[in-house]
Design an enzyme around this catalytic site. Structure first.
Site, short mmCIF file in Angstrom:
data_model
loop_
_atom_site.label_atom_id
_atom_site.label_comp_id
_atom_site.label_asym_id
_atom_site.label_seq_id
_atom_site.Cartn_x
_atom_site.Cartn_y
_atom_site.Cartn_z
N HIS A 73 0.88 -1.17 0.00
CA HIS A 73 0.00 0.00 0.00
C HIS A 73 0.92 1.22 0.00
O HIS A 73 2.02 1.16 0.57
CB HIS A 73 -0.82 0.10 1.29
CG HIS A 73 -1.68 -1.08 1.59
ND1 HIS A 73 -1.23 -2.17 2.29
CD2 HIS A 73 -2.98 -1.33 1.32
CE1 HIS A 73 -2.21 -3.04 2.43
NE2 HIS A 73 -3.28 -2.56 1.84
N ASP A 78 2.37 1.84 3.38
CA ASP A 78 3.29 0.86 3.98
C ASP A 78 4.71 1.38 3.81
O ASP A 78 5.60 1.07 4.60
CB ASP A 78 3.24 -0.50 3.26
CG ASP A 78 1.89 -1.18 3.36
OD1 ASP A 78 1.12 -0.84 4.27
OD2 ASP A 78 1.62 -2.06 2.51
N MET A 86 2.44 -5.86 -7.67
CA MET A 86 1.11 -5.32 -7.34
C MET A 86 1.26 -4.15 -6.38
O MET A 86 2.12 -4.17 -5.50
CB MET A 86 0.28 -6.44 -6.71
CG MET A 86 -1.09 -6.07 -6.22
SD MET A 86 -1.12 -5.36 -4.55
CE MET A 86 -1.79 -6.71 -3.61
N GLU A 101 -10.97 -6.81 -4.70
CA GLU A 101 -10.83 -7.82 -3.64
C GLU A 101 -12.06 -7.80 -2.74
O GLU A 101 -12.20 -6.94 -1.88
CB GLU A 101 -9.57 -7.53 -2.82
CG GLU A 101 -9.34 -8.58 -1.75
CD GLU A 101 -8.07 -8.33 -0.94
OE1 GLU A 101 -7.15 -7.63 -1.42
OE2 GLU A 101 -8.01 -8.84 0.19
N LYS A 106 -14.69 -8.80 0.25
CA LYS A 106 -14.64 -9.27 1.65
C LYS A 106 -16.01 -9.00 2.25
O LYS A 106 -16.59 -7.94 2.00
CB LYS A 106 -13.55 -8.50 2.40
CG LYS A 106 -13.30 -9.03 3.81
CD LYS A 106 -12.15 -8.29 4.50
CE LYS A 106 -11.84 -8.93 5.85
NZ LYS A 106 -10.81 -8.18 6.61
N ASP A 112 -6.29 -14.17 9.18
CA ASP A 112 -5.07 -14.05 8.38
C ASP A 112 -4.02 -15.09 8.76
O ASP A 112 -2.84 -14.77 8.96
CB ASP A 112 -4.45 -12.64 8.52
CG ASP A 112 -5.13 -11.64 7.60
OD1 ASP A 112 -5.76 -12.05 6.61
OD2 ASP A 112 -5.00 -10.44 7.88
N ASP A 135 -1.34 -13.07 1.81
CA ASP A 135 -1.87 -11.93 2.56
C ASP A 135 -2.24 -12.43 3.95
O ASP A 135 -3.40 -12.69 4.24
CB ASP A 135 -3.08 -11.32 1.85
CG ASP A 135 -3.51 -10.04 2.55
OD1 ASP A 135 -2.73 -9.53 3.37
OD2 ASP A 135 -4.62 -9.57 2.28
C1 GCO Z 1 -7.76 -7.39 4.72
C2 GCO Z 1 -7.39 -7.37 3.26
C3 GCO Z 1 -6.18 -6.51 2.98
C4 GCO Z 1 -5.99 -6.28 1.49
C5 GCO Z 1 -4.91 -5.29 1.27
C6 GCO Z 1 -4.54 -5.13 -0.18
O1 GCO Z 1 -8.51 -8.29 5.09
O2 GCO Z 1 -7.35 -6.51 5.46
O3 GCO Z 1 -7.18 -8.69 2.86
O4 GCO Z 1 -5.05 -7.12 3.54
O5 GCO Z 1 -5.66 -7.46 0.83
O6 GCO Z 1 -5.34 -4.07 1.77
O7 GCO Z 1 -5.52 -4.51 -0.84
MN MN Z 2 -6.26 -9.42 1.10
MN MN Z 3 -7.93 -10.16 4.29
#
Ligand code: GCO
Ligand code: MN
Ligand code: MN
Length: 388
Positions: free
Chosen positions: A55, A58, A89, A182, A184, A258, A288
Site C-alpha cells: 500500500h 506501507d 502489485m 478484492e 470481503k 489471516d 496476505d
Molecule cells: C484485509 C485485506 C487486505 C488487502 C490489502 C490489499 O482483510 O485486510 O485482505 O489485507 O488485501 O489491503 O488490498
Molecule cells: Mn487481502
Molecule cells: Mn484479508
C-alpha cells in the site's frame, strides 16, 4: 526428500504489511518491533520470494514531504535492485485514516470521495514507478453499519464512477494497470459492499471498461462468508478474471484471522493449489497473512517460509494425485459419458429438442448409481496424510 525451497520462478509474493505486521490487534498493542521496508525486501529475497507488494503508506507515511518520499522510495528501490525482487502489485490504503471512516469511494461526503481518488492516483503513480502491473482495490471501509442513510444504490454508483475514472487515468498515463477487486464480506465494516467473488464479478460487467477489471480473491474472505474458496476461484477463472490471488487461512465464522496458508483448512488449500496448477495460473501467488501475535521476528520468518513450503508441498501432492492410478481410475469412474445423448444436448436445434423430449430415461437406475465419492475422498485424505 525434496527441499520445498522456493525460487523466484514460483512467483511467491508477500505484502510489506504482512511480514511487517507488528502484532497489533483491537485488544492489544504491537508485540514485536516494526521492520523497515528495505530489510523486509532483503529477508524475503533470502527466503526465495519473487516479489513484494505494498500500500502507498506501507512505504511512504501519509504526511511525508516530497523530499522524504523520494528518499524513502530511493532506499526501497535500491533494496529491490540489490535483491532482484519485483513489485508486481500495488494498492492504496483507503482504510486507516479517519477521513475514510465511513467509506472512501462510497463515502456520503463528496469531499472524501474526491480525496480517495486523489490519493489513489498518487498511489498509482508510485506503483507504476516501482513497476507494478496489477492494481488491487480492496474496499475495506466501503460499507455500512447503519443503512438509514439510504445510500445503498448511490454507493454502488459512486463506486462505479470512481473505478471508471481510475481506469481512464491509468490509460491516459500509459500505466496499463489491470485492476483487481478484492471482495470481503465484513471487517472492518459490518457489511462491506461487493462482499463476495460473485458480487464483484457481477459489478465488473457494469463498468465502462470491464476488460481492465478482474478479481483478487482471498481465501480468508470467502471462508468468512461461509463459502468455498476453490469454488469462488473456479468461477473467477471461468470468467477470465483471476488477475491476482490472496492466500492465507481462516476458521469459518471467526474474526479475520489471516492465518498462515494451509494452517487451518489443508484440504481446501490442496484443492485450491490443484486448481491453480491444473489451470496454469501464471500470476503472482500472494500471501496476505501474518505471523501470530504471539511470535517474535523468528516466528515471522517461520510463518513466511511455512506459507511457501506448504504451497510447494501441496503442489507436489497435486502432481501425485494426477499420477496415482487408483485415484485416477476413481476420478474416471465418477464421470459417465454418453455420446448419443451428448449429441442431442450439445447444441440446441428443434430436431435435437424433439428427439430429447421423446427419449425415456431409467430414473431408478440414475438414482441408484453410486459415484464412488467416499472411496475417492478417502484416497485423497490418505494421499494428503502421506500414506500413499
Ligand atoms: C484485509 C485485506 C487486505 C488487502 C490489502 C490489499 O482483510 O485486510 O485482505 O489485507 O488485501 O489491503 O488490498
Ligand atoms: Mn487481502
Ligand atoms: Mn484479508
Amino acid at each position: 526428500m525434496p527441499s520445498y525451497t522456493p525460487t523466484s520462478a514460483d512467483r511467491f509474493t508477500f505484502g510489506l504489511w504482512t511480514v511487517g505486521n507488528p502484532g497489533r490487534d483491537p485488544f492489544g498493542e504491537a508485540t514485536r518491533p516494526a521492520l523497515n521496508a528495505p530489510y523486509l525486501v532483503r529477508k524475503l529475497a533470502e527466503l526465495g520470494a519473487y516479489g513484494v507488494n505494498l500500500h502507498d503508506n506501507d512505504l511512504v507515511p501519509i504526511d511525508a514531504s516530497a523530499a522524504q518520499r523520494d528518499a524513502i522510495v530511493g532506499d526501497f528501490k535500491a533494496a529491490l535492485s540489490d535483491t532482484g525482487l519485483v513489485v508486481p502489485m500495488a494498492t492504496t490504503n483507503l482504510f486507516s485514516d479517519p477521513a475514510f471512516k465511513d467509506g472512501a469511494f462510497t463515502s456520503a461526503d463528496a469531499r472524501v470521495r474526491a480525496y480517495a481518488l486523489h490519493k489513489t492516483m498518487h498511489s498509482m503513480d508510485l506503483g507504476a514507478e516501482l513497476g507494478a502491473q496489477t492494481y488491487v482495490l480492496w474496499g475495506g471501509r466501503e460499507g455500512t453499519e447503519v443503512d438509514a442513510g439510504g445510500k445503498l444504490l448511490d454507493a454502488l454508483a459512486w463506486f462505479r464512477d470512481s473505478l471508471n475514472y481510475l481506469a481512464e487515468y491509468s490509460e491516459a498515463q500509459g500505466y496499463g494497470y489491470r485492476f483487481a477487486l478484492e471482495p470481503k464480506p465484513n471487517e472492518p465494516r459490518a457489511d462491506i459492499f461487493l462482499p463476495t467473488v460473485g458480487s464483484a464479478l457481477g459489478f465488473i460487467a457494469t463498468l465502462d471498461q470491464p476488460d481492465l477489471f478482474g478479481l483478487n480473491p482471498e481465501f480468508a474472505h470467502e471462508t468468512m462468508a461461509g463459502l468455498s474458496f476453490p469454488h469462488a476461484v473456479a468461477q473467477a477463472i471461468d470468467a477470465g478474471k483471476l488477475f491476482h490471488i490472496d492466500l492465507n487461512d481462516q476458521k469459518m465464522g471467526r474474526f479475520d484471522q489471516d492465518l498462515r496458508f494451509g494452517a487451518e483448512n489443508p484440504k481446501a488449500a490442496f484443492f485450491l493449489v490443484k486448481l491453480l496448477e491444473d489451470t496454469g495460473y501464471a500470476g503472482p501467488k500472494h500471501f496476505d497473512a501474518h505471523a501470530l501475535r504471539t511470535e517474535d521476528e523468528a516466528g515471522v520468518w517461520a510463518f513466511a517460509r511455512g506459507c511457501m513450503r506448504t504451497y510447494l508441498i501441496l503442489k507436489e501432492k497435486a502432481a501425485q494425485f494426477a499420477q496415482d492410478a487408483e485415484i485416477q481410475a476413481a476420478v474416471a469412474a465418477y464421470r459417465v459419458e454418453d455420446a448419443e445423448l451428448s449429441a442431442l444436448t450439445g447444441t440446441f436445434s428443434p430436431e435435437n429438442a424433439t428427439a430429447l423430449k421423446a427419449r425415456t430415461f431409467d430414473r431408478a437406475a440414475l438414482g441408484a448409481r453410486g459415484p464412488g465419492l467416499e472411496a475417492l475422498d478417502q484416497l485423497t485424505i490418505e494421499l494428503l496424510l502421506g500414506v500413499r
